[in-house]
Design a protein around this motif. Structure first.
Motif, PDB file in Angstrom:
ATOM      1  N   LYS A 716      35.170  32.301  37.567  1.00  0.00           N
ATOM      2  CA  LYS A 716      35.204  30.698  36.332  1.00  0.00           C
ATOM      3  C   LYS A 716      36.136  30.690  35.184  1.00  0.00           C
ATOM      4  O   LYS A 716      36.948  29.979  35.210  1.00  0.00           O
ATOM      5  CB  LYS A 716      33.736  30.557  36.872  1.00  0.00           C
ATOM      6  N   CYS A 717      36.286  32.258  34.862  1.00  0.00           N
ATOM      7  CA  CYS A 717      37.203  32.069  33.421  1.00  0.00           C
ATOM      8  C   CYS A 717      38.567  31.470  34.376  1.00  0.00           C
ATOM      9  O   CYS A 717      39.073  32.438  33.408  1.00  0.00           O
ATOM     10  CB  CYS A 717      37.232  33.903  33.043  1.00  0.00           C
ATOM     11  N   GLY A 718      39.071  32.303  35.175  1.00  0.00           N
ATOM     12  CA  GLY A 718      40.937  32.130  35.409  1.00  0.00           C
ATOM     13  C   GLY A 718      40.799  32.897  36.031  1.00  0.00           C
ATOM     14  O   GLY A 718      42.194  33.032  36.860  1.00  0.00           O
ATOM     15  N   ARG A 719      40.998  34.003  36.235  1.00  0.00           N
ATOM     16  CA  ARG A 719      40.781  35.304  37.200  1.00  0.00           C
ATOM     17  C   ARG A 719      40.766  35.473  38.923  1.00  0.00           C
ATOM     18  O   ARG A 719      40.210  35.321  39.275  1.00  0.00           O
ATOM     19  CB  ARG A 719      39.990  36.740  36.122  1.00  0.00           C
ATOM     20  N   ARG A 720      42.114  35.610  39.248  1.00  0.00           N
ATOM     21  CA  ARG A 720      42.245  35.663  40.875  1.00  0.00           C
ATOM     22  C   ARG A 720      42.243  37.784  40.786  1.00  0.00           C
ATOM     23  O   ARG A 720      43.384  37.994  40.533  1.00  0.00           O
ATOM     24  CB  ARG A 720      43.185  35.013  41.022  1.00  0.00           C
ATOM     25  N   GLY A 721      41.911  37.705  41.578  1.00  0.00           N
ATOM     26  CA  GLY A 721      41.856  39.151  42.483  1.00  0.00           C
ATOM     27  C   GLY A 721      41.436  39.674  43.837  1.00  0.00           C
ATOM     28  O   GLY A 721      41.345  38.926  44.846  1.00  0.00           O
ATOM     29  N   ARG A 722      41.513  40.681  44.542  1.00  0.00           N
ATOM     30  CA  ARG A 722      40.557  41.031  45.500  1.00  0.00           C
ATOM     31  C   ARG A 722      39.806  42.479  45.361  1.00  0.00           C
ATOM     32  O   ARG A 722      39.145  42.874  44.761  1.00  0.00           O
ATOM     33  CB  ARG A 722      41.934  41.832  46.313  1.00  0.00           C
ATOM     34  N   VAL A 723      39.347  42.443  46.728  1.00  0.00           N
ATOM     35  CA  VAL A 723      38.207  43.153  47.169  1.00  0.00           C
ATOM     36  C   VAL A 723      38.322  44.582  47.681  1.00  0.00           C
ATOM     37  O   VAL A 723      39.538  44.807  48.437  1.00  0.00           O
ATOM     38  CB  VAL A 723      37.248  42.959  48.127  1.00  0.00           C
ATOM     39  N   LYS A 724      38.013  45.973  46.483  1.00  0.00           N
ATOM     40  CA  LYS A 724      38.873  47.058  47.350  1.00  0.00           C
ATOM     41  C   LYS A 724      38.469  47.692  48.034  1.00  0.00           C
ATOM     42  O   LYS A 724      38.735  48.590  49.108  1.00  0.00           O
ATOM     43  CB  LYS A 724      38.824  47.726  45.352  1.00  0.00           C
ATOM     44  N   GLU A 725      36.846  48.103  47.602  1.00  0.00           N
ATOM     45  CA  GLU A 725      36.084  49.141  48.654  1.00  0.00           C
ATOM     46  C   GLU A 725      34.579  48.890  48.059  1.00  0.00           C
ATOM     47  O   GLU A 725      34.015  48.038  47.171  1.00  0.00           O
ATOM     48  CB  GLU A 725      36.239  50.399  48.459  1.00  0.00           C
ATOM     49  N   PRO A 726      34.102  49.336  48.986  1.00  0.00           N
ATOM     50  CA  PRO A 726      32.246  48.940  48.578  1.00  0.00           C
ATOM     51  C   PRO A 726      31.694  50.296  48.570  1.00  0.00           C
ATOM     52  O   PRO A 726      32.720  51.126  47.948  1.00  0.00           O
ATOM     53  CB  PRO A 726      31.589  49.113  50.176  1.00  0.00           C
ATOM     54  N   LEU A 727      30.725  50.263  47.191  1.00  0.00           N
ATOM     55  CA  LEU A 727      29.903  50.842  46.765  1.00  0.00           C
ATOM     56  C   LEU A 727      28.737  50.955  46.975  1.00  0.00           C
ATOM     57  O   LEU A 727      28.008  49.623  46.770  1.00  0.00           O
ATOM     58  CB  LEU A 727      30.397  50.512  44.926  1.00  0.00           C
ATOM     59  N   GLY A 728      27.990  51.657  46.967  1.00  0.00           N
ATOM     60  CA  GLY A 728      26.703  52.386  47.553  1.00  0.00           C
ATOM     61  C   GLY A 728      26.259  51.205  48.690  1.00  0.00           C
ATOM     62  O   GLY A 728      27.075  51.408  49.642  1.00  0.00           O
ATOM     63  N   THR A 729      25.530  51.466  48.901  1.00  0.00           N
ATOM     64  CA  THR A 729      24.784  50.750  50.068  1.00  0.00           C
ATOM     65  C   THR A 729      24.141  49.354  49.693  1.00  0.00           C
ATOM     66  O   THR A 729      23.488  49.259  51.352  1.00  0.00           O
ATOM     67  CB  THR A 729      23.671  51.466  50.717  1.00  0.00           C
ATOM     68  N   HIS A 730      23.792  48.595  49.058  1.00  0.00           N
ATOM     69  CA  HIS A 730      23.327  47.307  48.861  1.00  0.00           C
ATOM     70  C   HIS A 730      24.460  46.847  48.551  1.00  0.00           C
ATOM     71  O   HIS A 730      24.047  44.890  48.137  1.00  0.00           O
ATOM     72  CB  HIS A 730      22.317  47.876  47.770  1.00  0.00           C
ATOM     73  N   GLY A 731      25.582  46.817  48.877  1.00  0.00           N
ATOM     74  CA  GLY A 731      26.625  45.480  48.774  1.00  0.00           C
ATOM     75  C   GLY A 731      27.772  45.519  48.042  1.00  0.00           C
ATOM     76  O   GLY A 731      27.819  44.118  47.725  1.00  0.00           O
ATOM     77  N   ALA A 732      27.368  46.355  47.042  1.00  0.00           N
ATOM     78  CA  ALA A 732      28.388  46.633  45.887  1.00  0.00           C
ATOM     79  C   ALA A 732      29.828  46.128  46.086  1.00  0.00           C
ATOM     80  O   ALA A 732      30.264  46.997  47.437  1.00  0.00           O
ATOM     81  CB  ALA A 732      27.600  47.183  44.425  1.00  0.00           C
ATOM     82  N   MET A 733      30.413  46.343  45.596  1.00  0.00           N
ATOM     83  CA  MET A 733      32.249  46.377  45.757  1.00  0.00           C
ATOM     84  C   MET A 733      32.688  46.302  44.200  1.00  0.00           C
ATOM     85  O   MET A 733      32.043  45.957  43.321  1.00  0.00           O
ATOM     86  CB  MET A 733      32.839  44.793  46.597  1.00  0.00           C
ATOM     87  N   LYS A 734      33.892  46.663  45.046  1.00  0.00           N
ATOM     88  CA  LYS A 734      35.154  47.110  43.685  1.00  0.00           C
ATOM     89  C   LYS A 734      35.663  46.348  43.922  1.00  0.00           C
ATOM     90  O   LYS A 734      36.665  45.872  44.483  1.00  0.00           O
ATOM     91  CB  LYS A 734      35.288  48.844  42.824  1.00  0.00           C
TER      92      LYS A 734
END
Length: 768
Positions: A716-734
């Motif tokens: 919401k502050c105007g940054r754009r990016g992509r998902v690199k990989e999941p973290l852990g087993t509860h759906g977190a992601m880098k």
């Protein structure tokens, strides 16, 4: 020395030029015809053309005036409409009928013929607006009157006048109060509207004289189609067709000629074919000294004389086609041949990869969205990169960003490794939470950001259902403006029931041209047409018996109208309307809610899908509600009507009468227009390291992270990016972004799916 030796003196400069010097440049009369150019034919032709256009315009106006007010024209329909509840319409209606009737008695019929005014008029519960001067000037129009005025303005006001009743008898006070009432009402009506008193017979006499001389202003969509305002309604029940009957409508034909081979639309009931059209003797002729008819003779149905009877030609009659009948086997694949089965067996024995099985006729664009089934062994492998959603454009601007991060300084490597270790340990802490604690933590985070939620499309990912199944029909778009979306992909079954035009504008032009040609043809050359102004009886076949019974019971209180349809106007398609919510309607209007659409001469029930109205895009974003204060686009399944036509939307209620909810106009007929439902999945940064962030609560399973990995994320502050990989087993992601991410920021992901209107369970209100 080389000259003739004659002295030439300089010309004398006089203060005032002589007459001869002033005229020296002019040519003589003899030279004028020889030197000047003759007057060209194009000059005379242009002047003649202007005179001819003016002459044709005067002739057209005179013809229109004769047709609308001549001896052979249909009676004028005068509608007396009260602006407030204090107006007594019954007394005014009786006064008008007494004025027009010959013997001064009010007949039982609402149509009268006046030889004094050379005018025939139909008085319903009577457009002349009626105001009462008894009340306060500020309350001449009550809330209901104001709402009705908005509806009438949306449809299109014909010629209007305002009658002011209950004025004082004293002349000075009467004129003063009349001016005050006219000043108060002037802003609500057209500029050419007249404000006339209507208390005495002389005042009504003056009003009828103005009405006779007035040129009628009729909306254009009423001029393009013939119609009959029914004065009598009857039924002929046939035992061979149970539940059906032949509806008999008697009235004057208006606007245009009617062909017996045309389809007709009965307002509120539907589209039907004609079995016969009878031209009857005019029951309300203009009276003269040699002929008078009593009211009993006028209303006696047994004395109706049939002058002409028209029967449709089966070869020329327009077929009643409402919906397309799809072939259920049209999309089926053929059984594989023996050669194909032998090739499959040999491939299986040799261990060759199995060919991709696609439906017949699948394009390359559609094939890109069909994902092959993954073996259970591969699905158990959490490191597989193939288990993910397919994006329209596989390459993105962040594909090389990993290499940039790997080339950072060694100190940054150590810092990132420390952060990742800390993130992993925190993920382990989240894994130790119970389900109730986990849900409470998510709830607290959502509540903390609730006041900052500026986007109405945000949805929560369910905990008890995988996101890849819950949002299986959604996809990501690299660019909403430029990314392709096939309009013929995965269409619903209802699209097999509708019709579409290759070129709507060309088809409309041809249809209107054909209707105008029929209107201009001589009556002798067409034996299937009835001229305008005739008193006819329409035999409309196969009308539902329930609807016909309702029409027979309400004919004395409500207008029953039958319109002649243009070609193709009985077929179903997807109509696009531009509409705006009425300011006086406060209840929310939800998309796909059942509404009554009054489009020009038609009434039908629809369940629209609302969307933004942006002409610069080939895709529109769906709106869950109709927002006030601006125009939106409404897509509905409905019968084809050629634009432009006015629209009035009524909210259906079982307890109360339909309420005026919105207004607008028919914009286009476009089944291929794409309306996309947009949802936004949100997550929250847990740990931030410059342009990297670990995001949680967008998904709850690592498989979901891998599935949606190709879709771009933004903040919401105007940054754009992509998902690199999941973290852990509860759906977190880098996630990796194109700039430094703030800790308080919110990470979002846009997903889209195509939205369609809903087919109504009931099409016409009289069949409810």
């Amino acid at each position: 020395m080389g000259g003739s030796g004659v002295q030439v003196n300089k010309a004398h400069k006089a203060r005032v030029s002589s007459k001869s010097s002033r005229n020296i440049h002019k040519t003589s009369l003899q030279d004028k015809g020889r030197i000047s150019k003759p007057e060209g034919n194009h000059v005379k032709g242009a002047k003649a053309a202007r005179l001819q256009r003016a002459k044709m315009k005067r002739a057209a106006v005179l013809k229109e005036k004769r047709e609308s007010g001549g001896l052979s024209s249909a009676p004028r329909v005068i509608v007396l409409f009260p602006l407030s509840a204090s107006v007594d319409l019954n007394s005014l209606g009786e006064d008008v009928l007494k004025l027009l009737s010959t013997d001064g008695d009010v007949t039982s019929s609402s149509t009268v013929a006046s030889s004094e005014y050379k005018l025939r008029a139909t008085v319903a519960d009577l457009i002349a607006f009626v105001a009462s001067a008894n009340e306060d000037i500020s309350s001449l129009i009550d809330s209901f009157g104001s709402q009705c005025l908005s509806v009438l303005r949306s449809i299109g006001l014909p010629s209007t006048a305002v009658l002011i009743r209950d004025l004082p008898s004293e002349l000075k006070k009467k004129n003063k109060l009349k001016k005050m009432c006219a000043s108060r009402l002037a802003s609500e009506f057209p500029k050419d509207c007249n404000f006339d008193p209507a208390d005495t017979r002389d005042e009504l006499h003056q009003f009828m004289g103005l009405l006779k001389a007035q040129r009628l202003s009729i909306p254009h969509w009423r001029k393009q189609r013939p119609y009959v305002v029914a004065q009598k309604v009857g039924m002929l029940v046939d035992d061979t067709t149970p539940g059906k009957c032949t509806l008999l409508l008697s009235g004057y034909l208006r606007a245009r000629k009617l062909s017996v081979n045309q389809l007709v639309h009965v307002t509120g009931v539907g589209d039907f074919q004609l079995s016969k059209v009878e031209v009857l003797k005019d029951p309300f002729p203009l009276l003269n000294e040699r002929r008078k008819q009593t009211s009993m003779e006028l209303d006696d149905s047994h004395d109706e004389e049939v002058l002409r009877s028209l029967v449709p030609d089966p070869m020329k009659q327009e077929p009643l086609v409402t919906e397309n009948t799809p072939d259920p086997l049209e999309g089926e694949q053929t059984w594989p041949t023996e050669a194909e089965m032998a090739e499959a067996d040999s491939n299986q024995k040799q261990g060759k990869p199995k060919k991709r099985s696609l439906p017949l006729g699948t394009s390359e664009y559609q094939a890109a969205w069909i994902i092959d089934e993954i073996d259970e062994e591969d699905s158990d492998n959490g490191d597989s990169d193939d288990d993910r959603m397919v994006l329209d454009r596989g390459e993105d601007q962040y594909s090389n960003q990993d290499q940039d991060f790997e080339d950072d300084k060694e100190t940054l490597y150590v810092q990132d490794m420390d952060n990742e270790t800390h993130n992993d340990s925190e993920m382990m802490d989240d894994e130790n939470l119970t389900r109730e604690q986990y849900e409470d933590q998510i709830k607290k985070i959502k509540e903390a950001h609730a006041e900052d939620e500026e986007f109405p499309d945000e949805v929560e990912t369910p905990i008890d259902q995988p996101a890849r199944k819950r949002f299986a029909k959604y996809r990501g778009l690299k660019s909403f403006r430029t990314s392709p979306w096939d309009p013929n992909e995965s269409l619903p079954q209802d699209y097999a029931r509708i019709f579409a035009f290759d070129n709507v504008a060309r088809t409309q032009k041809l249809v209107l041209k054909q209707a105008l040609k029929m209107e201009e043809e001589e009556e002798e050359s067409r034996d299937d047409c009835v001229p305008t102004g005739s008193y006819v009886r329409l035999h409309i076949k196969e009308v539902p018996l329930v609807a016909a019974s309702k029409l027979s019971s309400i004919v004395s209180t409500k207008p029953i109208i039958a319109f002649g349809l243009l070609q193709h106007e009985s077929k179903m398609s997807v109509l696009r309307f531009s509409l705006k919510k009425y300011d006086g309607y406060e209840d929310p209007i939800k998309t796909k809610e059942e509404l009554m659409f009054h489009v020009g001469f038609r009434q039908f029930v629809a369940r629209p899908v609302f969307s933004t109205d942006n002409i610069s895009l080939d895709k529109q974003v769906m709106e869950r509600f109709l927002h006030p204060g601006r125009f939106s686009l409404a897509s509905v399944y409905g019968p084809i009507s050629f634009p432009s036509l006015p629209l009035v939307v009524l909210k259906i209620s079982d307890a109360d009468a339909p309420a005026f909810a919105a207004f607008g106009s028919l914009k286009s007929i476009e089944p291929s227009k794409i309306v996309l439902k947009k949802i936004i999945l949100t997550g929250y940064p847990q740990r931030v390291s410059k342009m990297k962030a670990s995001v949680r609560y967008m998904f709850h399973q690592p498989e979901d992270v891998r599935w949606f990995k190709p879709v771009e994320v933004w903040t919401k502050c105007g940054r754009r990016g992509r998902v690199k990989e999941p973290l852990g087993t509860h759906g977190a992601m880098k996630c990796i972004f194109n700039g430094v991410v703030q800790q308080h920021d919110v990470v979002c992901m846009n997903l889209y799916k195509r939205a369609y209107p809903k087919w109504p369970e009931r099409m016409y209100p009289q069949l409810l």
